[in-house]
Design a protein around this motif. Structure first.
Motif, PDB file in Angstrom:
ATOM      1  N   ARG A 121      63.021  97.055  40.379  1.00 19.83           N
ATOM      2  CA  ARG A 121      63.315  95.857  41.170  1.00 19.83           C
ATOM      3  C   ARG A 121      62.739  94.601  40.520  1.00 19.83           C
ATOM      4  N   THR A 122      61.604  94.725  39.850  1.00 21.29           N
ATOM      5  CA  THR A 122      61.037  93.577  39.143  1.00 21.29           C
ATOM      6  C   THR A 122      62.005  93.078  38.074  1.00 21.29           C
ATOM      7  N   GLU A 123      62.582  94.015  37.337  1.00 17.41           N
ATOM      8  CA  GLU A 123      63.556  93.626  36.307  1.00 17.41           C
ATOM      9  C   GLU A 123      64.816  93.049  36.940  1.00 17.41           C
ATOM     10  N   LEU A 124      65.254  93.620  38.056  1.00 21.66           N
ATOM     11  CA  LEU A 124      66.450  93.108  38.724  1.00 21.66           C
ATOM     12  C   LEU A 124      66.200  91.718  39.292  1.00 21.66           C
ATOM     13  N   ASP A 125      64.992  91.479  39.810  1.00 17.02           N
ATOM     14  CA  ASP A 125      64.661  90.143  40.316  1.00 17.02           C
ATOM     15  C   ASP A 125      64.659  89.128  39.176  1.00 17.02           C
ATOM     16  N   ALA A 126      64.092  89.528  38.026  1.00 17.59           N
ATOM     17  CA  ALA A 126      64.084  88.634  36.870  1.00 17.59           C
ATOM     18  C   ALA A 126      65.511  88.365  36.400  1.00 17.59           C
ATOM     19  N   TYR A 127      66.345  89.403  36.419  1.00 16.21           N
ATOM     20  CA  TYR A 127      67.753  89.216  36.028  1.00 16.21           C
ATOM     21  C   TYR A 127      68.455  88.235  36.957  1.00 16.21           C
ATOM     22  N   THR A 128      68.213  88.380  38.254  1.00 18.33           N
ATOM     23  CA  THR A 128      68.852  87.497  39.227  1.00 18.33           C
ATOM     24  C   THR A 128      68.449  86.041  38.989  1.00 18.33           C
ATOM     25  N   VAL A 129      67.158  85.817  38.749  1.00 17.90           N
ATOM     26  CA  VAL A 129      66.679  84.462  38.486  1.00 17.90           C
ATOM     27  C   VAL A 129      67.323  83.914  37.214  1.00 17.90           C
ATOM     28  N   CYS A 130      67.325  84.714  36.162  1.00 13.90           N
ATOM     29  CA  CYS A 130      67.879  84.278  34.884  1.00 13.90           C
ATOM     30  C   CYS A 130      69.364  83.955  35.026  1.00 13.90           C
ATOM     31  N   ARG A 131      70.114  84.842  35.667  1.00 12.12           N
ATOM     32  CA  ARG A 131      71.560  84.632  35.837  1.00 12.12           C
ATOM     33  C   ARG A 131      71.852  83.379  36.657  1.00 12.12           C
ATOM     34  N   ASP A 132      71.165  83.247  37.797  1.00 10.39           N
ATOM     35  CA  ASP A 132      71.438  82.109  38.689  1.00 10.39           C
ATOM     36  C   ASP A 132      71.005  80.784  38.058  1.00 10.39           C
ATOM     37  N   LYS A 133      69.858  80.787  37.372  1.00  9.41           N
ATOM     38  CA  LYS A 133      69.392  79.551  36.737  1.00  9.41           C
ATOM     39  C   LYS A 133      70.301  79.151  35.578  1.00  9.41           C
ATOM     40  N   LEU A 134      70.818  80.128  34.855  1.00  6.50           N
ATOM     41  CA  LEU A 134      71.749  79.809  33.779  1.00  6.50           C
ATOM     42  C   LEU A 134      73.039  79.217  34.329  1.00  6.50           C
ATOM     43  N   ALA A 135      73.460  79.695  35.495  1.00  7.49           N
ATOM     44  CA  ALA A 135      74.653  79.124  36.117  1.00  7.49           C
ATOM     45  C   ALA A 135      74.433  77.652  36.443  1.00  7.49           C
ATOM     46  N   VAL A 136      73.217  77.313  36.890  1.00 14.48           N
ATOM     47  CA  VAL A 136      72.893  75.902  37.164  1.00 14.48           C
ATOM     48  C   VAL A 136      72.828  75.109  35.860  1.00 14.48           C
ATOM     49  N   ALA A 137      72.217  75.695  34.837  1.00 14.95           N
ATOM     50  CA  ALA A 137      72.068  74.996  33.559  1.00 14.95           C
ATOM     51  C   ALA A 137      73.411  74.740  32.890  1.00 14.95           C
TER      52      ALA A 137
ATOM     53  N   ALA B 142      74.143  68.460  26.595  1.00 16.27           N
ATOM     54  CA  ALA B 142      74.908  69.257  25.640  1.00 16.27           C
ATOM     55  C   ALA B 142      74.025  70.308  24.974  1.00 16.27           C
ATOM     56  N   ASP B 143      72.774  69.932  24.654  1.00 20.00           N
ATOM     57  CA  ASP B 143      71.835  70.902  24.074  1.00 20.00           C
ATOM     58  C   ASP B 143      71.588  72.052  25.042  1.00 20.00           C
ATOM     59  N   VAL B 144      71.385  71.704  26.316  1.00 24.90           N
ATOM     60  CA  VAL B 144      71.150  72.737  27.337  1.00 24.90           C
ATOM     61  C   VAL B 144      72.368  73.638  27.466  1.00 24.90           C
ATOM     62  N   ASP B 145      73.555  73.036  27.495  1.00 27.72           N
ATOM     63  CA  ASP B 145      74.780  73.831  27.614  1.00 27.72           C
ATOM     64  C   ASP B 145      74.911  74.819  26.456  1.00 27.72           C
ATOM     65  N   ARG B 146      74.574  74.336  25.279  1.00 33.15           N
ATOM     66  CA  ARG B 146      74.727  75.184  24.085  1.00 33.15           C
ATOM     67  C   ARG B 146      73.840  76.420  24.153  1.00 33.15           C
ATOM     68  N   VAL B 147      72.554  76.218  24.399  1.00 35.27           N
ATOM     69  CA  VAL B 147      71.652  77.372  24.429  1.00 35.27           C
ATOM     70  C   VAL B 147      71.851  78.200  25.691  1.00 35.27           C
TER      71      VAL B 147
END
Length: 559
Positions: free
Chosen positions: A541-557, A269-274
């Motif tokens: 592209r570095t920023e886009l790669d970081a965005y992709t990682v952040c977006r996809d990992k948040l979807a898992v979280a 629940a903590d993970v979901d919240r943040v």
């Protein structure tokens, strides 16, 4: 915080889902560092750190806290659930400034209680007054009685705020008169709406209500909680005096203790919240792509602005000039020395390159490239280059949330500031072949000098004959070929063939100059492609790669 999850893998059984969520949140926060709100990122780091600490501890313990306002009756409910008379241990807890902990069973709870910050004198190891079988069902329960969250003492509120973040299950004890208290709902319930599964609400003192009033209060409390964002709130009517609802409350505790999932559910629940807060900033848009056509246009614009056409033309003319000086007719080629070398005028000749090498050696491997004297880019060329950079930046940021769009633009802007100097150095460090000499030049030079010497020998021979004739001396024997003196053949043949060789060499030199110009043009474009990548494309592209990682990992979280 990186690696915290790795240290607890294998230590916690049956928690692969929550570990995956925590690890995903950790990766997302790392990718969002410097891009998303630092307050949210710090909260994510704290949750990952807290989760690592909690998962290292006993998974057989379930920490439940009774929290409530002054007069809600939570201490009485604590007494009823534990079978303890707190008044009897008043010397151990003279005030409600510190929480009291009661631990069921023989499972060591010292580490967890120390982590919670509960002093040993406020810890009680005791079995409740329930039947033995029921008591055993609660083995592993750590029940806390927290200070009043609306206390006038700031220290008390801080203790509640800290423990609310740490415990596995929260039981909010409210009374019929204050269950709609704005402070409770705005400070604790709404911000933790995603924690519905790890919160229970006990409407206490229901013994003072009629049956109809009980139903009305319970229904209204359920409505308020749903309006706060809780999906399926658990509401129980209780009374420590009459014993109403205590069996149901104990049943809830037994269920939570027996499945030993409360800690993992709380962490999830903590993970979901943040993660939800981070996702609201990050967004879920598809990652933009940088089109090859836009990169090509950028390189073309850089080529135009950096004077590549001027350099290529100078390379071609320099090659021709040096070729004529090396292979031309010795009598006339010296005239070319009065023409300045086109590459030297641009400070791109071999001499400048050798000076650059010496400077690099003397500077302990620090690159020192001589600046060229290429003409500055015109306003039109600069505008074309700026437009090409802006096109790539805008397309890379298209559809992204504000933080990521700003991050893309900022990353490119930082590198773009040094773009002009880098273009000049890219041209200066490119091998333009200013010092290279084709092998056929030496052969042509040898042949030209040979022909010159033959013509000179014929001229000297004829001059000697002229002197003999002037002095009225008898002419020496003169060899002939088909009636033509060898001396004449040597003079005329040497000159004519030398001129023809010069013309032939000019044709070869023209082809060689064009070929050299094409090679240099490709080499310069390759250097400019590197500049375009390092100063525009790669930062984006570095920023886009970081965005992709952040977006996809948040979807898992958030799963």
């Amino acid at each position: 915080m990186t690696g915290i999850v790795d240290t607890v893998k294998g230590l916690v059984r049956g928690s692969s889902d929550v570990l995956t969520k925590i690890e995903a949140l950790e990766d997302a926060a790392e990718a969002g560092k410097g891009r998303l709100d630092q307050v949210v990122l710090s909260e994510a780091e704290q949750i990952v750190d807290r989760a690592g600490q909690r998962l290292r501890m006993s998974g057989d313990l379930t920490v439940v806290a009774l929290a409530g306002a002054t007069g809600s009756g939570k201490s009485s409910l604590f007494n009823a659930l534990t079978g303890l008379d707190l008044a009897a241990i008043g010397t151990r807890r003279p005030t409600s400034s510190m929480p009291l902990a009661c631990v069921w069973g023989e499972e060591p709870a010292g580490e967890v209680l120390n982590w919670l910050g509960i002093p040993r004198r406020h810890q009680v190891q005791h079995r409740s007054s329930l039947e033995e079988a029921q008591s055993e069902d609660l083995d592993g329960l750590v029940l806390l009685d927290l200070p009043d969250h609306d206390s006038t003492e700031v220290e008390h509120r801080l203790i509640v705020d800290r423990l609310v973040e740490l415990v596995d299950l929260l039981i909010w004890v409210v009374d019929p008169q204050k269950y709609a208290d704005a402070a409770l709902h705005n400070r604790y319930i709404k911000p933790f709406a995603s924690h519905s599964s790890v919160m229970v609400f006990a409407l206490n003192h229901i013994d003072k209500l009629t049956e109809e009033q009980r139903k009305s209060c319970l229904t209204d409390l359920d409505r308020l909680l749903k309006s706060d964002g809780l999906k399926n709130p658990t509401v129980v009517g209780t009374s420590a005096v009459s014993g109403d609802g205590l069996a149901e409350m104990r049943g809830l505790l037994v269920k939570r203790v027996s499945n030993k999932r409360a800690a993992r559910e709380r962490l999830a629940a903590d993970v979901d919240r943040v993660a939800d807060r981070m996702a609201s900033q990050c967004g879920t848009a598809k990652t933009p792509e940088i089109a090859k056509s836009d990169v090509t246009e950028l390189v073309d614009a850089l080529s135009d602005a950096s004077g590549v056409p001027v350099v290529v033309d100078a390379v071609r003319r320099s090659y021709l000039q040096r070729a004529r000086a090396a292979t031309g007719w010795p009598v006339t080629k010296w005239l070319g020395r009065f023409r300045p070398d086109p590459l030297r005028r641009l400070h791109l000749d071999g001499g400048a390159r050798q000076q650059g090498k010496a400077a690099r050696k003397s500077a302990s491997n620090e690159v020192s490239i001589a600046r060229s004297s290429l003409p500055a880019a015109t306003p039109v060329q600069r505008a074309r280059m700026d437009t090409a950079v802006r096109t790539i930046t805008n397309k890379a940021a298209e559809g992204l949330s504000r933080p990521w769009a700003d991050s893309v633009r900022s990353a490119v802007r930082k590198r773009e500031e040094s773009l002009g100097d880098e273009l000049d150095q890219a041209v200066a460090r490119t091998d333009l072949g200013a010092t290279s000499t084709p092998g056929w030049w030496g052969a042509a030079r040898f042949l030209q000098w040979l022909l010159f010497l033959v013509a000179l020998g014929g001229a000297v021979w004829l001059a000697v004959l002229a002197v003999f004739g002037y002095l009225q001396l008898e002419d020496p024997p003169l060899p002939r070929w088909n009636g033509i003196p060898y001396a004449t053949l040597m003079l005329i043949g040497g000159v004519v063939i030398g001129v023809l060789v010069s013309l032939a060499c000019r044709l070869f030199a023209t082809n060689g100059a064009n070929r050299r110009a094409r090679l240099v043009a490709r080499a310069l474009r390759a250097e400019l492609e590197k500049v375009a990548d390092s100063h525009v494309v790669d930062p984006a592209r570095t920023e886009l790669d970081a965005y992709t990682v952040c977006r996809d990992k948040l979807a898992v979280a958030r799963r």
